[in-house]
Design an enzyme around this catalytic site. Structure first.
Site, PDB file in Angstrom:
ATOM      1  N   GLN A 132      -0.389   4.970  -9.841  1.00  0.00           N
ATOM      2  CA  GLN A 132      -0.716   4.060  -8.749  1.00  0.00           C
ATOM      3  C   GLN A 132      -1.742   3.002  -9.165  1.00  0.00           C
ATOM      4  O   GLN A 132      -2.415   3.137 -10.181  1.00  0.00           O
ATOM      5  CB  GLN A 132      -1.264   4.851  -7.560  1.00  0.00           C
ATOM      6  CG  GLN A 132      -0.223   5.703  -6.869  1.00  0.00           C
ATOM      7  CD  GLN A 132      -0.735   6.225  -5.546  1.00  0.00           C
ATOM      8  OE1 GLN A 132      -1.043   7.383  -5.400  1.00  0.00           O
ATOM      9  NE2 GLN A 132      -0.830   5.336  -4.575  1.00  0.00           N
ATOM     10  N   HIS A 133      -1.835   1.956  -8.347  1.00  0.00           N
ATOM     11  CA  HIS A 133      -2.914   0.964  -8.364  1.00  0.00           C
ATOM     12  C   HIS A 133      -2.867  -0.059  -9.495  1.00  0.00           C
ATOM     13  O   HIS A 133      -3.578  -1.051  -9.438  1.00  0.00           O
ATOM     14  CB  HIS A 133      -4.293   1.631  -8.407  1.00  0.00           C
ATOM     15  CG  HIS A 133      -4.503   2.728  -7.437  1.00  0.00           C
ATOM     16  ND1 HIS A 133      -4.272   2.591  -6.090  1.00  0.00           N
ATOM     17  CD2 HIS A 133      -4.927   4.007  -7.625  1.00  0.00           C
ATOM     18  CE1 HIS A 133      -4.557   3.733  -5.479  1.00  0.00           C
ATOM     19  NE2 HIS A 133      -4.941   4.605  -6.389  1.00  0.00           N
ATOM     20  N   ASP A 175       3.018   7.991  -8.167  1.00  0.00           N
ATOM     21  CA  ASP A 175       3.217   9.331  -8.711  1.00  0.00           C
ATOM     22  C   ASP A 175       2.783  10.427  -7.747  1.00  0.00           C
ATOM     23  O   ASP A 175       3.409  11.498  -7.704  1.00  0.00           O
ATOM     24  CB  ASP A 175       2.517   9.485 -10.061  1.00  0.00           C
ATOM     25  CG  ASP A 175       1.054   9.059 -10.058  1.00  0.00           C
ATOM     26  OD1 ASP A 175       0.518   8.684  -8.993  1.00  0.00           O
ATOM     27  OD2 ASP A 175       0.447   9.090 -11.142  1.00  0.00           O
TER      28      ASP A 175
END
Length: 500
Positions: free
Chosen positions: A83-84, A245
């Site tokens: 992520q991110h 994820d």
């Protein structure tokens, strides 16, 4: 048996590796699992970056190791991604700069700038359900504007890692709401972008124009013909919306209805649950994310989990595969050693500038085994600190479902059971995120035929627990860990001012 059955692929683009799972839903068997390691570029300023082409090269390597006959049976692909991360594209779809990752703490100051622009962290929670925490995508934009001005000037599309893989597979740009929650710009209550937070990120530019459309969790897209040919796949393959994820690991561990608590022990450590309504904390003690099924995913994330044990193992000259054997002669509490394992800074507790600390050293307890145990215990205590916030909010759980690399360790499993005082179950499929991506793709293809296809029923049918890997808490160990956990909290309070 099942040699002609359709196969669903799950891809997980993580921090340390790309993993591919080929799943036969008719026999409910994994047909193949392959992985490829990834590099990580780390800087003393807290930067953690990867090049998008590294992900693609690793994916190609995974496909090359699949039997051609198996590839010919593939009908759908689901993609999970860390992520991110911020992947900047120009109008032609070219990547403009290395991707800054979830564990990148070099943009901590930018988090505060964005929140200050809307009136502070509390106001950000009121607007969108979350503060802008270190690692979130939003903070990477002002940093890029300052440090990579040419890339920022050419920026046409903002993608997350799993979005970029989807773009490579299909030629289309989109985001789904679970992973989009981790940008910091999504109002999780309405499941739409927050114009106020987007404007606060750059008041002089319309960044919303750079965001791809949001799609539903059951969306499907055709694979690009050229990519299908390159990978040896049929042209009829469909790519599902995919997700972050953690969202995919929730599906892969059967965490798609209230009451289940999942824990992932990877580079980072995460705790997450499913709710059928937005679950926002006024104090921002957890991430109030959407999930990748149409619901919500309250999530606790620590930035230092197996990274801490791996660092100790590397320092002491042994492999983490030897860790369980090494710990056989140690006891809960690590002989009095206590580690705050904030090697990458930390998100839970929120100390982006934090650094690792070791306490309680004596002439007799400082040895590789106790040091390794202290790193493992410290990582678990950080997760327990987040779990306490869930309990304070009224959430109750009867067991923990464990996934990630740490789930394969007997000591990790028993330690989790003892520290949390809950039984631990481990799904048969160790690669929870990749398997969850495959199940999401399976669900999406079923929904295309039957709009009423139920994901909870699908997960119940396909997510199976491995009873031989279960662990149950031992009262004596739970009491010993509780005393050490209280020490952890007191030392945490003591070091907070040092890294404010």
């Amino acid at each position: 048996m099942g040699e002609n059955n359709p196969v669903i692929l799950g891809l997980d683009v993580g921090t340390q590796s790309v993993k591919l799972v080929a799943y036969d839903p008719q026999t409910r068997q994994i047909a193949a699992t392959v992985g490829e390691a990834l590099e990580l570029a780390a800087g003393d300023d807290g930067s953690r970056e990867q090049r998008a082409e590294w992900w693609i090269d690793a994916i190609r390597a995974c496909f090359a190791r699949l039997d051609p006959a198996l590839r010919a049976r593939v009908t759908a692909i689901g993609v999970s991604g860390q992520q991110h991360g911020f992947v900047p594209l120009d109008r032609a779809g070219n990547v403009l700069a290395p991707a800054k990752l979830w564990c990148d703490t070099s943009t901590a100051a930018e988090c505060d700038l964005i929140m200050d622009a809307v009136g502070g962290a509390q106001r950000a929670i009121e607007i969108a359900g979350n503060p802008i925490l270190v690692g979130y995508t939003a903070s990477k934009l002002p940093w890029t504007r300052e440090h990579r001005s040419q890339a920022y000037a050419q920026l046409a599309t903002i993608l997350l890692p799993h979005d970029y893989v989807n773009f490579w597979l299909t030629g289309e740009r989109w985001m789904e709401r679970g992973d989009a929650s981790g940008t910091g710009w999504l109002d999780v209550r309405t499941r739409q972008w927050s114009d106020e937070l987007i404007a606060a990120t750059d008041p002089d530019r319309d960044l919303r124009a750079c965001l791809p459309p949001l799609v539903e969790a059951d969306a499907l897209f055709p694979i690009a013909a050229a990519i299908a040919d390159e990978l040896g796949l049929p042209h009829g393959v469909r790519v599902s919306a995919g997700g972050g994820d953690n969202m995919m690991a929730a599906i892969g561990t059967g965490n798609v209805s209230p009451g289940v608590l999942s824990m992932s022990l990877g580079t980072s450590g995460t705790l997450f649950a499913h709710t059928d309504r937005p679950m926002v904390d006024d104090a921002g003690r957890w991430a109030a994310f959407c999930d990748s099924t149409g619901g919500w995913l309250p999530l606790i994330c620590t930035m230092n989990c197996t990274v801490a044990t791996e660092a100790v193992a590397g320092l002491c000259g042994f492999s983490t595969k030897q860790g369980d054997e090494l710990l056989a002669g140690t006891r809960p509490g690590a002989g009095g050693l206590l580690m705050l394992p904030f090697l990458n800074g930390e998100r839970t507790p929120n100390l982006p500038n934090g650094r690792g600390s070791l306490f309680g050293i004596t002439a007799t307890n400082l040895n590789p085994a106790n040091l390794y145990r202290a790193a493992m215990e410290g990582a678990v205590y950080s997760l327990k600190n987040g779990y306490d916030a869930f309990v304070d909010a009224g959430l109750r759980f009867e067991a923990i479902r464990l996934t990630g690399g740490g789930s394969q360790s007997v000591v990790w499993r028993q330690m989790i059971a003892d520290v949390f005082g809950l039984p631990v179950d481990v799904p048969e499929q160790a690669e929870g995120a990749a398997f969850g991506a495959a199940l999401q793709a399976l669900w999406a293809t079923q929904r295309a035929e039957d709009p009423g296809a139920d994901l909870a029923a699908l997960a119940a049918a396909h997510v199976r627990l491995e009873p031989r890997l279960s662990a149950h808490p031992h009262a004596e160990a739970t009491a010993a860990y509780e005393a050490q956990y209280r020490r952890f909290l007191s030392h945490l309070d003591a070091i907070r001012p040092l890294y404010a």
